[in-house]
Design a protein around this motif. Structure first.
Motif, PDB file in Angstrom:
ATOM      1  N   HIS A 107       0.834  -1.211   0.000  1.00 50.09           N
ATOM      2  CA  HIS A 107       0.000   0.000   0.000  1.00 50.09           C
ATOM      3  C   HIS A 107       0.869   1.262   0.000  1.00 50.09           C
ATOM      4  N   LEU A 108       1.934   1.273   0.800  1.00 47.97           N
ATOM      5  CA  LEU A 108       2.800   2.445   0.887  1.00 47.97           C
ATOM      6  C   LEU A 108       3.494   2.731  -0.443  1.00 47.97           C
ATOM      7  N   THR A 109       4.041   1.693  -1.078  1.00 44.87           N
ATOM      8  CA  THR A 109       4.796   1.898  -2.325  1.00 44.87           C
ATOM      9  C   THR A 109       3.894   2.217  -3.506  1.00 44.87           C
ATOM     10  N   ASN A 110       2.658   1.688  -3.496  1.00 44.40           N
ATOM     11  CA  ASN A 110       1.747   1.923  -4.631  1.00 44.40           C
ATOM     12  C   ASN A 110       0.963   3.221  -4.499  1.00 44.40           C
ATOM     13  N   VAL A 111       0.496   3.510  -3.280  1.00 44.93           N
ATOM     14  CA  VAL A 111      -0.371   4.694  -3.078  1.00 44.93           C
ATOM     15  C   VAL A 111       0.453   5.929  -2.730  1.00 44.93           C
TER      16      VAL A 111
END
Length: 596
Positions: A107-111
């Protein structure tokens, strides 16, 4: 068929009770003949006893939150007895099944890919802000911060800006608001205002919260800046504790900004190693690169500028290309100290007169009353302090303006002032007038060197202009022309300048010129930067260079490395005045960094 439907309804009731629901929230069976089928309970109870797993565990296996998940930017909320991961950036809540490191990191790397390299301290601040935005820390219900949460922050910010004690919130501000509400508003407003927490601990905590938020923003801007510069100086506060103040200048959003960097006490000694340890530790904690530091401006103390073991030498070991600057205001103050013997005597007499009148309460009152009766422009003299840059000039100007009143007042005091009265006879007034004129010009130069958003090129122009002025004055004095000196011209008027006094004035101007050339030698001789941009005078503006960085990267980079470093420690001196107000005798244990 009825037995299976009864089992489903009974299971839903048991699950509802196990989840901790209240009486009104327990599942109500929808089967019309549920009560008539109660005789089946015995068989169902025996069947349930054979299973050792909780009904909730049968539906899903719960995952629990780990503190290490904050490294991925996730806190948690509790919903129906189950922990749910929540992003501290976008506040999005994921399912319990996502309480796994690889899913949180995904979630952190994509969003939020731009925040993937942030450290734990950044997410801690975001987590703290998120908790204050919740209505209930134990639920997942979020809402916009209401006035009751905003008010303490707003009021604490006003208290910090006015440099007031933290206790003033509960002792004065809140009672004033409540009293005004009683007079102008209804009783409900009175009750709402009483809910606002403004205790000294609350105000302190709010100010600390704002410090961490502002500090993180400044650090982030410095990390994004291609390079930055600092100025630092130390002073001793009212508790006899040395305080190191550091300010930074950096590039942010196409403009040059100056911000307070940090304030740290020096617990024991104040040598170069102690200062270097504090600065180096701060750089390591905030992960700042020494390679981006292009300039350091310092005061002229030996611990700072010593070529063997000074702070300058220690900084050079981190980055040999750093530009070290000795504060130009301090240099100007040193250059103006040298006086010929005759003018030194004049200055000493002035200080003795001031101390005689200002040193005693009775003489101060008598002289003030005397000046009022004489309708003088001023009623008081000024003390001379060696610490204050503008002190000598202001003292000399005030004594010259009240010279006639001083003569009459000293003559009226009899024998105890006879010596002082004799000292101010003869050519004393001419010498006083010359000193008042010269120090007025020096004060004007000092004020030109002060202020924020100044660059080395602006200061160089001011120094060169003053040197040209000294050369012009010297040529005029050689011809007996004192028209450039207002006070001297007022004393001499139509008379001719005495040759002895003329030589003394000329000697003083020559000494000043030599001292300034000695202290500002590199500024006078180094004109490469100015010649480089002679055709484009707008490059004297740092912001202009920043805006042109994309179009002319090499030229702008060269210009900014000259313009970004501080040329004076003016911000530190201003910070010392702020520290003097904040940390008083009544607040001598205060950690003043947040309030500054």
């Amino acid at each position: 068929m009825l037995r299976s439907q009864y089992r489903k309804e009974l299971k839903l009731i048991n699950v509802s009770k196990k989840s901790g629901a209240g009486r009104g929230e327990v599942y109500v069976p929808k089967l019309w003949c549920f009560n008539e089928l109660r005789f089946l309970d015995d068989g169902e109870t025996q069947r349930e006893c054979t299973s050792t797993m909780d009904p909730l565990e049968e539906m899903s296996k719960k995952l629990t939150y780990n503190k290490s998940f904050l490294n991925f930017g996730f806190s948690f909320i509790v919903n129906n007895g189950m922990q749910m991961p929540q992003c501290v950036i976008c506040k999005k809540t994921l399912a319990n099944e996502s309480m796994k490191p690889f899913k949180l990191n995904e979630h952190l790397t994509n969003v939020h890919p731009e925040l993937a390299n942030k450290d734990l301290a950044y997410f801690k601040i975001k987590d703290h802000q998120l908790k204050w935005s919740r209505l209930d820390h134990g639920t997942g219900v979020l809402f916009q911060p209401s006035s009751i949460f905003k008010a303490p922050y707003r009021i604490s910010l006003l208290i910090a800006k006015q440099k007031m004690p933290h206790t003033i919130g509960e002792k004065l501000v809140k009672p004033c608001m409540v009293e005004a509400a009683r007079l102008f508003l209804d009783q409900n407003c009175d009750n709402k205002l009483n809910q606002i927490s403004l205790s000294d601990n609350t105000v302190k905590q709010r100010i600390d919260d704002m410090l961490q938020d502002i500090k993180s923003q400044v650090i982030e801007k410095i990390k994004l800046s291609p390079f930055f510069a600092i100025q630092l100086d130390e002073t001793t506060d009212v508790a006899h504790l040395p305080q190191l103040l550091v300010y930074a200048r950096f590039i942010s959003e196409n403009q040059v900004e100056e911000e307070f960097f940090f304030c740290s006490p020096l617990i024991t000694t104040t040598n170069a190693e102690d200062i270097m340890n504090i600065v180096s530790n701060f750089f390591e904690e905030e992960k700042l690169l020494w390679a981006k530091l292009v300039g350091v401006c310092m005061y002229g103390a030996p611990s700072m500028l010593s070529s063997k073991s000074g702070f300058m030498t220690l900084v050079k070991t981190k980055n040999p290309d750093i530009i070290i600057t000795h504060c130009l205001i301090h240099r100007e103050a040193l250059a103006s100290k040298t006086l010929p013997a005759s003018f030194k005597d004049t200055l000493k007499i002035v200080i003795r007169i001031v101390n005689h009148i200002k040193g005693g309460a009775l003489n101060t009152r008598l002289f003030c009353r005397f000046c009022q009766n004489m309708d003088s422009a001023h009623q008081n003299l000024l003390f001379c302090t060696s610490v204050c840059w503008l002190s000598k000039g202001n003292v000399l100007a005030r004594v010259f303006e009240l010279f006639d009143e001083l003569q009459i007042f000293l003559a009226g005091q009899g024998k105890k002032t006879e010596q002082l009265l004799n000292d101010i006879q003869g050519p004393f007034k001419c010498s006083l007038a010359h000193l008042a004129d010269v120090f007025e010009a020096l004060n004007g130069l000092n004020q030109q060197l002060q202020g924020p958003d100044t660059t080395i090129m602006m200061h160089t122009d001011a120094i060169k202009a003053f040197l040209d002025k000294l050369a012009l004055w010297k040529r005029k004095v050689e011809r007996g022309n004192v028209a450039s000196f207002q006070c001297m011209n007022e004393v001499i008027r139509e008379k001719r300048l005495v040759e002895e006094l003329q030589q003394e004035i000329k000697e003083h101007l020559i000494i000043l010129q030599e001292e300034f050339e000695q202290y500002f030698l590199e500024l006078i001789n180094n004109t490469a930067a100015k010649e480089e941009f002679q055709e484009q005078q707008q490059f004297n503006s740092s912001n202009c260079c920043v805006k042109m960085f994309s179009a002319f990267p090499k030229t702008s980079k060269f210009a900014l490395k000259v313009l970004i470093p501080f040329s004076s420690t003016y911000l530190c001196e201003s910070g010392f005045l702020t520290l003097l107000v904040i940390k008083s005798k009544a607040r001598n244990r205060l950690n003043a960094e947040a309030d500054m």
